[in-house]
Design a protein around this motif. Structure first.
Motif, PDB file in Angstrom:
ATOM      1  N   SER A   1       0.638  -1.519  -0.025  1.00 48.54           N
ATOM      2  CA  SER A   1      -0.176  -0.078  -0.027  1.00 48.54           C
ATOM      3  C   SER A   1       0.810   1.366   0.058  1.00 48.54           C
ATOM      4  O   SER A   1       1.854   1.209   0.623  1.00 48.54           O
ATOM      5  N   ASP A   2       0.400   2.282  -0.557  1.00 49.16           N
ATOM      6  CA  ASP A   2       0.872   3.562  -0.643  1.00 49.16           C
ATOM      7  C   ASP A   2       0.992   4.210   0.869  1.00 49.16           C
ATOM      8  O   ASP A   2       0.018   3.648   1.716  1.00 49.16           O
ATOM      9  N   LEU A   3       1.943   4.744   1.361  1.00 53.08           N
ATOM     10  CA  LEU A   3       1.981   5.254   2.653  1.00 53.08           C
ATOM     11  C   LEU A   3       0.709   5.904   3.332  1.00 53.08           C
ATOM     12  O   LEU A   3       0.091   5.600   4.283  1.00 53.08           O
ATOM     13  N   LYS A   4       0.133   6.691   2.344  1.00 49.11           N
ATOM     14  CA  LYS A   4      -0.791   7.592   2.820  1.00 49.11           C
ATOM     15  C   LYS A   4      -2.057   6.771   2.688  1.00 49.11           C
ATOM     16  O   LYS A   4      -3.234   7.289   3.593  1.00 49.11           O
ATOM     17  N   ALA A   5      -2.436   5.862   2.195  1.00 49.69           N
ATOM     18  CA  ALA A   5      -3.640   4.931   2.076  1.00 49.69           C
ATOM     19  C   ALA A   5      -3.336   3.873   3.173  1.00 49.69           C
ATOM     20  O   ALA A   5      -4.312   3.311   3.443  1.00 49.69           O
TER      21      ALA A   5
ATOM     22  N   ARG B   1      -6.873   5.879  16.195  1.00 47.78           N
ATOM     23  CA  ARG B   1      -5.641   6.240  16.028  1.00 47.78           C
ATOM     24  C   ARG B   1      -5.251   6.315  14.614  1.00 47.78           C
ATOM     25  O   ARG B   1      -4.785   7.466  14.164  1.00 47.78           O
ATOM     26  N   LEU B   2      -5.641   5.254  13.887  1.00 53.90           N
ATOM     27  CA  LEU B   2      -5.253   5.078  12.436  1.00 53.90           C
ATOM     28  C   LEU B   2      -6.000   6.292  11.636  1.00 53.90           C
ATOM     29  O   LEU B   2      -5.455   6.798  10.506  1.00 53.90           O
ATOM     30  N   ASP B   3      -7.142   6.644  11.930  1.00 54.17           N
ATOM     31  CA  ASP B   3      -7.928   7.820  11.315  1.00 54.17           C
ATOM     32  C   ASP B   3      -7.012   9.021  11.295  1.00 54.17           C
ATOM     33  O   ASP B   3      -6.841   9.781  10.612  1.00 54.17           O
ATOM     34  N   THR B   4      -6.745   9.369  12.496  1.00 51.48           N
ATOM     35  CA  THR B   4      -6.009  10.510  12.953  1.00 51.48           C
ATOM     36  C   THR B   4      -4.299  10.370  12.002  1.00 51.48           C
ATOM     37  O   THR B   4      -4.009  11.488  11.623  1.00 51.48           O
ATOM     38  N   LEU B   5      -3.830   9.265  12.281  1.00 51.30           N
ATOM     39  CA  LEU B   5      -2.644   9.275  11.368  1.00 51.30           C
ATOM     40  C   LEU B   5      -2.725   9.249  10.028  1.00 51.30           C
ATOM     41  O   LEU B   5      -1.821   9.996   9.396  1.00 51.30           O
ATOM     42  N   GLY B   6      -3.641   8.985   9.415  1.00 48.46           N
ATOM     43  CA  GLY B   6      -3.915   8.844   8.196  1.00 48.46           C
ATOM     44  C   GLY B   6      -4.004  10.423   7.622  1.00 48.46           C
ATOM     45  O   GLY B   6      -3.517  10.823   6.619  1.00 48.46           O
ATOM     46  N   LYS B   7      -4.476  11.454   8.438  1.00 50.40           N
ATOM     47  CA  LYS B   7      -4.733  12.588   8.115  1.00 50.40           C
ATOM     48  C   LYS B   7      -3.552  13.197   7.886  1.00 50.40           C
ATOM     49  O   LYS B   7      -2.939  14.323   7.266  1.00 50.40           O
ATOM     50  N   GLN B   8      -2.536  12.865   9.172  1.00 49.09           N
ATOM     51  CA  GLN B   8      -1.015  13.345   9.113  1.00 49.09           C
ATOM     52  C   GLN B   8      -0.261  13.263   7.902  1.00 49.09           C
ATOM     53  O   GLN B   8       0.480  13.794   7.636  1.00 49.09           O
ATOM     54  N   LEU B   9      -0.387  12.041   7.627  1.00 51.16           N
ATOM     55  CA  LEU B   9       0.683  11.332   6.216  1.00 51.16           C
ATOM     56  C   LEU B   9       0.685  12.133   5.053  1.00 51.16           C
ATOM     57  O   LEU B   9       1.439  11.773   4.290  1.00 51.16           O
ATOM     58  N   ALA B  10      -0.486  13.077   5.055  1.00 49.55           N
ATOM     59  CA  ALA B  10      -0.375  13.743   3.844  1.00 49.55           C
ATOM     60  C   ALA B  10       0.905  14.680   3.429  1.00 49.55           C
ATOM     61  O   ALA B  10       1.178  14.836   2.474  1.00 49.55           O
TER      62      ALA B  10
ATOM     63  N   VAL C   1       4.071  13.855   4.942  1.00 52.39           N
ATOM     64  CA  VAL C   1       5.165  12.927   5.145  1.00 52.39           C
ATOM     65  C   VAL C   1       5.765  12.184   4.068  1.00 52.39           C
ATOM     66  O   VAL C   1       5.050  11.675   3.212  1.00 52.39           O
ATOM     67  N   ASP C   2       7.056  12.316   3.811  1.00 51.72           N
ATOM     68  CA  ASP C   2       7.830  11.796   2.655  1.00 51.72           C
ATOM     69  C   ASP C   2       7.966  10.326   2.965  1.00 51.72           C
ATOM     70  O   ASP C   2       8.132   9.807   4.039  1.00 51.72           O
ATOM     71  N   ASP C   3       7.802   9.307   1.852  1.00 54.24           N
ATOM     72  CA  ASP C   3       7.771   7.965   2.231  1.00 54.24           C
ATOM     73  C   ASP C   3       9.218   7.436   2.445  1.00 54.24           C
ATOM     74  O   ASP C   3       9.374   6.576   2.887  1.00 54.24           O
ATOM     75  N   SER C   4      10.179   8.383   2.351  1.00 53.12           N
ATOM     76  CA  SER C   4      11.551   8.056   2.290  1.00 53.12           C
ATOM     77  C   SER C   4      12.180   8.299   3.767  1.00 53.12           C
ATOM     78  O   SER C   4      13.447   8.098   4.017  1.00 53.12           O
ATOM     79  N   THR C   5      11.328   9.000   4.582  1.00 52.20           N
ATOM     80  CA  THR C   5      11.953   9.330   6.048  1.00 52.20           C
ATOM     81  C   THR C   5      11.866   8.178   6.818  1.00 52.20           C
ATOM     82  O   THR C   5      11.056   7.302   6.737  1.00 52.20           O
ATOM     83  N   PRO C   6      12.596   8.233   7.806  1.00 55.42           N
ATOM     84  CA  PRO C   6      12.489   7.278   8.995  1.00 55.42           C
ATOM     85  C   PRO C   6      11.221   7.157   9.874  1.00 55.42           C
ATOM     86  O   PRO C   6      10.894   6.196  10.128  1.00 55.42           O
ATOM     87  N   ALA C   7      10.640   8.199   9.791  1.00 53.21           N
ATOM     88  CA  ALA C   7       9.386   8.075  10.561  1.00 53.21           C
ATOM     89  C   ALA C   7       8.095   7.417   9.681  1.00 53.21           C
ATOM     90  O   ALA C   7       7.465   6.559   9.908  1.00 53.21           O
ATOM     91  N   ALA C   8       8.359   7.521   8.157  1.00 57.59           N
ATOM     92  CA  ALA C   8       7.620   6.561   7.300  1.00 57.59           C
ATOM     93  C   ALA C   8       7.831   4.992   7.538  1.00 57.59           C
ATOM     94  O   ALA C   8       6.846   4.378   7.369  1.00 57.59           O
ATOM     95  N   ALA C   9       9.363   4.703   7.644  1.00 55.90           N
ATOM     96  CA  ALA C   9       9.350   3.424   7.709  1.00 55.90           C
ATOM     97  C   ALA C   9       9.100   2.879   8.802  1.00 55.90           C
ATOM     98  O   ALA C   9       8.620   1.710   8.960  1.00 55.90           O
ATOM     99  N   ASP C  10       8.982   3.907   9.935  1.00 56.24           N
ATOM    100  CA  ASP C  10       8.489   3.243  11.338  1.00 56.24           C
ATOM    101  C   ASP C  10       6.908   3.075  11.338  1.00 56.24           C
ATOM    102  O   ASP C  10       6.663   1.906  11.694  1.00 56.24           O
ATOM    103  N   ILE C  11       6.441   3.702  10.485  1.00 60.90           N
ATOM    104  CA  ILE C  11       4.879   3.657  10.225  1.00 60.90           C
ATOM    105  C   ILE C  11       4.715   2.413   9.487  1.00 60.90           C
ATOM    106  O   ILE C  11       3.684   1.506   9.918  1.00 60.90           O
ATOM    107  N   ARG C  12       5.132   2.253   8.649  1.00 66.55           N
ATOM    108  CA  ARG C  12       4.847   1.058   7.640  1.00 66.55           C
ATOM    109  C   ARG C  12       5.155  -0.187   8.351  1.00 66.55           C
ATOM    110  O   ARG C  12       4.588  -1.178   8.232  1.00 66.55           O
ATOM    111  N   ARG C  13       6.316  -0.065   9.027  1.00 66.16           N
ATOM    112  CA  ARG C  13       6.679  -1.371   9.885  1.00 66.16           C
ATOM    113  C   ARG C  13       5.470  -1.762  10.786  1.00 66.16           C
ATOM    114  O   ARG C  13       5.153  -3.013  11.152  1.00 66.16           O
ATOM    115  N   LEU C  14       5.188  -0.789  11.559  1.00 73.98           N
ATOM    116  CA  LEU C  14       4.191  -0.974  12.839  1.00 73.98           C
ATOM    117  C   LEU C  14       2.707  -1.430  12.265  1.00 73.98           C
ATOM    118  O   LEU C  14       2.144  -2.276  12.792  1.00 73.98           O
TER     119      LEU C  14
END
Length: 238
Positions: free
Chosen positions: A104-108, A138-147, A149-162
């Motif tokens: 999945s795309d990070l934002k979705a 929690r995921l609803d809130t997180l989804g709004k924030q990811l607009a 967020v760059d997919d290549s950042t460490p934060a994006a990797a942490d989100i995708r992993r968790l």
């Protein structure tokens, strides 16, 4: 009965009551309703909107062009029936698979994970369903924030992993345990209890990620507030 078993029984009873309330939709905000129910509500709204549009067009034709007559009215009714059936029996969205989550795309990803988690509700004990509902919020809130967020950042990797890997893998590990053994204590805990505690930990981690993503915005708000306080303190714009 021990205090632990009593608490478990009460939690299961509350979970059953919560699911009945969720199904009835009475007295609950939209964000807490099951997404299956929201999908049904959307279909009902679509049917109502489409039929209202048909009636409006029919009224305009009947008043401004030519009277519809009995055959015209029958045609309008048949069209409304066809539209209602088409919307009511239209296939829903395809179920989300764990493999799809991984791609999945990070934002979705938060929305897709929420859909997947909702589909697991029937296989979860009542206390775990309650935690999964909180994870969904929690995921609803997180989804709004990811607009932003760059997919290549460490934060994006942490989100995708968790969200895309560890959460579904954990739930699937529980589902592999035979139902007869899920309430059997092993090493001091039952699989049911391990599931609840693990989901609670994941919920807290998602909350922590949300706070970290919001930290820059919070810092900016605080800085601007201090600037305004200094600039306009005591009502003196100078």
């Amino acid at each position: 009965m021990t205090s632990y078993e009593t608490n478990e029984a009460l939690a299961r009873a509350r979970g059953t009551l919560d699911r009945v309330k969720l199904q009835s939709f009475e007295g609950l905000p939209t964000a807490r309703r099951p997404r299956q129910g929201r999908s049904l509500a959307k279909r009902v709204a679509a049917i109502g909107g489409a039929n209202a549009a048909i009636l409006l067009v029919a009224a305009i034709i009947g008043l401004a062009v030519v009277p519809l007559g009995i055959f015209g009215a029958l045609a309008v009714m048949m069209m409304m029936l066809a539209v209602t059936l088409a919307i009511a029996f239209a296939p829903g969205p395809r179920p989300v698979t764990v493999e799809k989550l991984a791609k999945s795309d990070l934002k979705a990803l938060p929305m897709q994970t929420t859909r997947w988690l909702d589909a697991q509700r029937p296989a979860l004990p009542a206390p775990a369903v309650q935690v999964s509902d909180r994870i969904g919020l929690r995921l609803d809130t997180l989804g709004k924030q990811l607009a932003s967020v760059d997919d290549s950042t460490p934060a994006a990797a942490d989100i995708r992993r968790l969200v895309g890997e560890q959460l579904p893998d954990f739930v699937r590990d529980y589902q592999r345990v035979p139902r007869e053994l899920r309430g059997t204590e092993r090493n001091g805990k039952t699989p049911d209890r391990q599931l609840v505690e693990g989901l609670e930990l994941i919920e807290r981690e998602i909350g922590q990620l949300t706070e970290e993503l919001a930290s820059n915005d919070l810092d900016s708000l605080e800085t601007r507030g201090r600037f305004l306080e200094m600039k306009y303190k005591d009502g003196d714009p100078a």
